[in-house]
Design an enzyme around this catalytic site. Structure first.
Site, PDB file in Angstrom:
ATOM      1  N   ASP A  12       0.808  -1.219   0.000  1.00  0.00           N
ATOM      2  CA  ASP A  12       0.000   0.000   0.000  1.00  0.00           C
ATOM      3  C   ASP A  12       0.841   1.268   0.000  1.00  0.00           C
ATOM      4  O   ASP A  12       0.433   2.290   0.551  1.00  0.00           O
ATOM      5  CB  ASP A  12      -0.979   0.005   1.192  1.00  0.00           C
ATOM      6  CG  ASP A  12      -1.797  -1.275   1.218  1.00  0.00           C
ATOM      7  OD1 ASP A  12      -2.322  -1.626   0.154  1.00  0.00           O
ATOM      8  OD2 ASP A  12      -1.879  -1.920   2.269  1.00  0.00           O
ATOM      9  N   LYS A  15       1.949   2.061  -5.255  1.00  0.00           N
ATOM     10  CA  LYS A  15       2.588   1.556  -6.479  1.00  0.00           C
ATOM     11  C   LYS A  15       1.741   1.824  -7.716  1.00  0.00           C
ATOM     12  O   LYS A  15       2.272   2.094  -8.782  1.00  0.00           O
ATOM     13  CB  LYS A  15       2.839   0.044  -6.352  1.00  0.00           C
ATOM     14  CG  LYS A  15       3.882  -0.293  -5.307  1.00  0.00           C
ATOM     15  CD  LYS A  15       4.015  -1.793  -5.107  1.00  0.00           C
ATOM     16  CE  LYS A  15       2.839  -2.435  -4.413  1.00  0.00           C
ATOM     17  NZ  LYS A  15       2.670  -2.124  -3.000  1.00  0.00           N
ATOM     18  N   GLY A  39      -4.172  -4.335  -4.350  1.00  0.00           N
ATOM     19  CA  GLY A  39      -5.147  -3.309  -4.691  1.00  0.00           C
ATOM     20  C   GLY A  39      -4.377  -2.064  -5.085  1.00  0.00           C
ATOM     21  O   GLY A  39      -3.896  -1.341  -4.228  1.00  0.00           O
ATOM     22  N   HIS A  40      -4.215  -1.853  -6.386  1.00  0.00           N
ATOM     23  CA  HIS A  40      -3.441  -0.697  -6.840  1.00  0.00           C
ATOM     24  C   HIS A  40      -4.390   0.404  -7.300  1.00  0.00           C
ATOM     25  O   HIS A  40      -5.135   0.238  -8.259  1.00  0.00           O
ATOM     26  CB  HIS A  40      -2.482  -1.121  -7.965  1.00  0.00           C
ATOM     27  CG  HIS A  40      -1.389  -2.031  -7.483  1.00  0.00           C
ATOM     28  ND1 HIS A  40      -0.461  -2.604  -8.300  1.00  0.00           N
ATOM     29  CD2 HIS A  40      -1.092  -2.453  -6.225  1.00  0.00           C
ATOM     30  CE1 HIS A  40       0.364  -3.342  -7.573  1.00  0.00           C
ATOM     31  NE2 HIS A  40       0.000  -3.275  -6.312  1.00  0.00           N
ATOM     32  N   GLN A 222       2.039  -6.061  -3.160  1.00  0.00           N
ATOM     33  CA  GLN A 222       2.348  -6.176  -1.724  1.00  0.00           C
ATOM     34  C   GLN A 222       3.611  -5.348  -1.434  1.00  0.00           C
ATOM     35  O   GLN A 222       3.821  -4.355  -2.109  1.00  0.00           O
ATOM     36  CB  GLN A 222       2.517  -7.634  -1.294  1.00  0.00           C
ATOM     37  CG  GLN A 222       1.217  -8.431  -1.286  1.00  0.00           C
ATOM     38  CD  GLN A 222       0.805  -8.901  -2.666  1.00  0.00           C
ATOM     39  OE1 GLN A 222       1.572  -9.519  -3.374  1.00  0.00           O
ATOM     40  NE2 GLN A 222      -0.403  -8.606  -3.054  1.00  0.00           N
TER      41      GLN A 222
HETATM   42  P1  IMP Z   1      -2.524 -12.893   1.688  1.00  0.00           P
HETATM   43  O1  IMP Z   1      -1.456 -12.564   0.720  1.00  0.00           O
HETATM   44  O2  IMP Z   1      -3.872 -12.463   1.234  1.00  0.00           O
HETATM   45  O3  IMP Z   1      -2.492 -14.306   2.154  1.00  0.00           O
HETATM   46  O4  IMP Z   1      -2.260 -12.022   2.999  1.00  0.00           O
HETATM   47  C1  IMP Z   1      -1.081 -12.205   3.779  1.00  0.00           C
HETATM   48  C2  IMP Z   1      -0.710 -10.888   4.464  1.00  0.00           C
HETATM   49  O5  IMP Z   1      -0.295  -9.947   3.491  1.00  0.00           O
HETATM   50  C3  IMP Z   1      -1.859 -10.222   5.228  1.00  0.00           C
HETATM   51  O6  IMP Z   1      -1.323  -9.518   6.330  1.00  0.00           O
HETATM   52  C4  IMP Z   1      -2.399  -9.223   4.218  1.00  0.00           C
HETATM   53  O7  IMP Z   1      -3.063  -8.154   4.828  1.00  0.00           O
HETATM   54  C5  IMP Z   1      -1.116  -8.786   3.533  1.00  0.00           C
HETATM   55  N1  IMP Z   1      -1.337  -8.358   2.166  1.00  0.00           N
HETATM   56  C6  IMP Z   1      -1.603  -9.132   1.093  1.00  0.00           C
HETATM   57  N2  IMP Z   1      -1.713  -8.380  -0.011  1.00  0.00           N
HETATM   58  C7  IMP Z   1      -1.515  -7.113   0.364  1.00  0.00           C
HETATM   59  C8  IMP Z   1      -1.465  -5.879  -0.353  1.00  0.00           C
HETATM   60  O8  IMP Z   1      -1.605  -5.812  -1.578  1.00  0.00           O
HETATM   61  N3  IMP Z   1      -1.231  -4.763   0.390  1.00  0.00           N
HETATM   62  C9  IMP Z   1      -1.017  -4.820   1.712  1.00  0.00           C
HETATM   63  N4  IMP Z   1      -1.016  -5.941   2.424  1.00  0.00           N
HETATM   64  C10 IMP Z   1      -1.272  -7.086   1.745  1.00  0.00           C
HETATM   65 MG    MG Z   2      -2.826  -1.968  -1.935  1.00  0.00          MG
END
Ligand code: IMP
Ligand code: MG
Length: 422
Positions: A12, A15, A39-40, A222
């Site tokens: 977040d 990007k 989520g971009h 991420q």
């Molecule tokens: P997962 O990738 O959905 O399994 O989530 C694993 C961890 O990564 C959790 O703490 C999510 O909140 C975090 N996470 C996954 N994708 C994102 C992202 O795009 N932005 C921020 N945190 C993320």
């Molecule tokens: Mg995001």
């Protein structure tokens, strides 16, 4: 040549905005890892879009966009995403390419994600529940299904075998809160839609682009502190979010990697569970959350907020070999009385400037330095050199600590609120 843009914190960082800003310089924008957990957000011409799987170059009419082999794709979510953007780019099909080797997120992967998180109870990861972890688990376990498989004659058999395996595990968890037949209807419908797209042998495509001297931007999802190897394990995502992931996630050789741009927020956020040494679980944290709109773009969850963590940032600059830094959301700190940055961790009374490998079990107290706040208006139109001295000091301190130049400073969500520092 392949340049890389990726996040240096816990995701977040912004990007989407920067990838979109950089896109005119590139022929191809490619995602190399992650999936619809991303989520971009992109803001332009008064419109706002959130992209999950589609690369951020899709809104530029001359840019090709590749969903690489390292990405995991949920066809249902991808279709929804396409429906959100199709009015803005009706020609998107000419410019969206999908790797045959990208793994498919099946409906049961999402159920497995929910079952596994429910079983973890207090120790849950805080996953986005998009089925990311279970899909990568199957990929590594050599039982995954890839996009290319949907065109093969034995696809249904593969699918049924996978689903039977998954149902066994879901049953073992004792998880019953799901309706698979409804999910499957949507899934098979979305697969037919997916088949109408350009599903390609993407490593050859990328290779051809490189041979022809085209410029490629690899867009990370991420953040580096969520990397499966070097992040705050096990509170991480299931992919290689670091620059190294670009080679395996797209099928390019390391020698083709050019510049690596690292993007970070002027403060820090994290969504989900896990260590966050500079977290502000107080009024200041709430102030940053509200002013910075720190709610998940994908899940709407509240993001945790805190001061910038220079120990973690220096670590991720090192791991990624960052050439240039991009600082986001500086405007959110405008008007604060004072601002802090962590420059060391105190663990069991001992100061260290390194991120420990046992970050989850160590009691970390951040060593903070304080900066006087700057005014409400950063007035950046005349360039960095004439901006408020207190702001410039904050920026120069960060550059100096990290030993890396900040090239771009973002002061708002729109394309225009972007200052090239030089
Ligand atoms: P997962 O990738 O959905 O399994 O989530 C694993 C961890 O990564 C959790 O703490 C999510 O909140 C975090 N996470 C996954 N994708 C994102 C992202 O795009 N932005 C921020 N945190 C993320
Ligand atoms: Mg995001």
């Amino acid at each position: 040549m392949v340049d890389i843009i990726l996040g240096l914190q816990w995701g977040d960082e912004g990007k989407g905005k920067i990838a979109d800003y950089l896109t005119p310089k590139y022929n191809v924008v490619a995602r190399f890892q992650g999936g619809p957990n991303a989520g971009h957000s992109l803001d332009f011409e008064g419109k706002k879009f959130v992209l999950n799987t589609i690369p951020s170059g899709i809104f530029h009419k001359t840019t090709l966009n590749l969903i690489g082999n390292g990405v995991v794709i949920d066809p249902v979510r991808l279709r929804e995403e396409i429906q959100r953007i199709v009015s803005e780019c009706p020609d998107y099909k000419d410019r969206l390419l999908i790797s045959q080797k990208a793994h498919l997120i099946l409906p049961t992967h999402r159920i497995l994600d929910a079952a596994s998180e429910a079983a973890k109870g207090e120790g849950k990861i805080g996953s986005t529940l998009r089925g990311i972890g279970p899909t990568y688990k199957d990929k590594i376990g050599r039982s995954g299904i890839r996009v290319g498989d949907i065109l093969g004659p034995d696809f249904l058999e593969k699918y049924r075998n996978a689903v039977n395996d998954h149902l066994g595990i879901i049953d073992f968890y004792g998880f019953t809160d799901f309706d698979l037949s409804k999910d499957e209807l949507l899934f098979f419908d979305a697969l037919e839609f997916l088949k109408t797209h350009q599903i390609i042998n993407s490593e050859y495509f990328i290779h051809d682009c490189i041979s022809q001297g085209k410029k490629i931007l690899a867009e990370g999802a991420q953040g580096s502190m969520l990397d499966i190897e070097f992040g705050t394990y096990p509170y991480v995502t299931s992919s290689n979010t670091l620059a190294g992931g670009v080679c395996t996630g797209l099928g390019i050789a390391p020698k083709h990697v050019g510049k690596v741009f690292g993007i970070f927020k002027a403060y820090c956020t994290r969504v989900g569970s896990g260590p966050f040494p500079t977290e502000l679980d107080n009024e200041t944290g709430e102030y940053l959350r509200v002013k910075g709109h720190e709610y998940g773009a994908t899940t709407g969850r509240k993001r945790r907020t805190g001061w910038i963590d220079l120990v973690a940032l220096k670590y991720t600059c090192m791991l990624n070999g960052i050439d240039e830094l991009i600082m986001m959301k500086s405007d959110i700190l405008n008007g604060m009385e004072k601002i802090a940055a962590a420059i060391a961790y105190k663990i069991n009374g001992v100061l260290s400037d390194q991120v420990p490998s046992n970050m989850c079990s160590a009691e970390i107290e951040p060593e903070l330095v304080w900066f006087p706040g700057w005014g409400e208006d950063l007035n950046h139109t005349q360039g960095f050199e004439v901006m408020d001295e207190r702001f410039r000091n904050y920026v120069l301190f960060i550059e100096n600590y990290l030993g890396t130049k900040i090239r771009v400073i973002s002061l708002g969500p729109e394309r225009e609120s972007t200052l090239v520092k030089g």
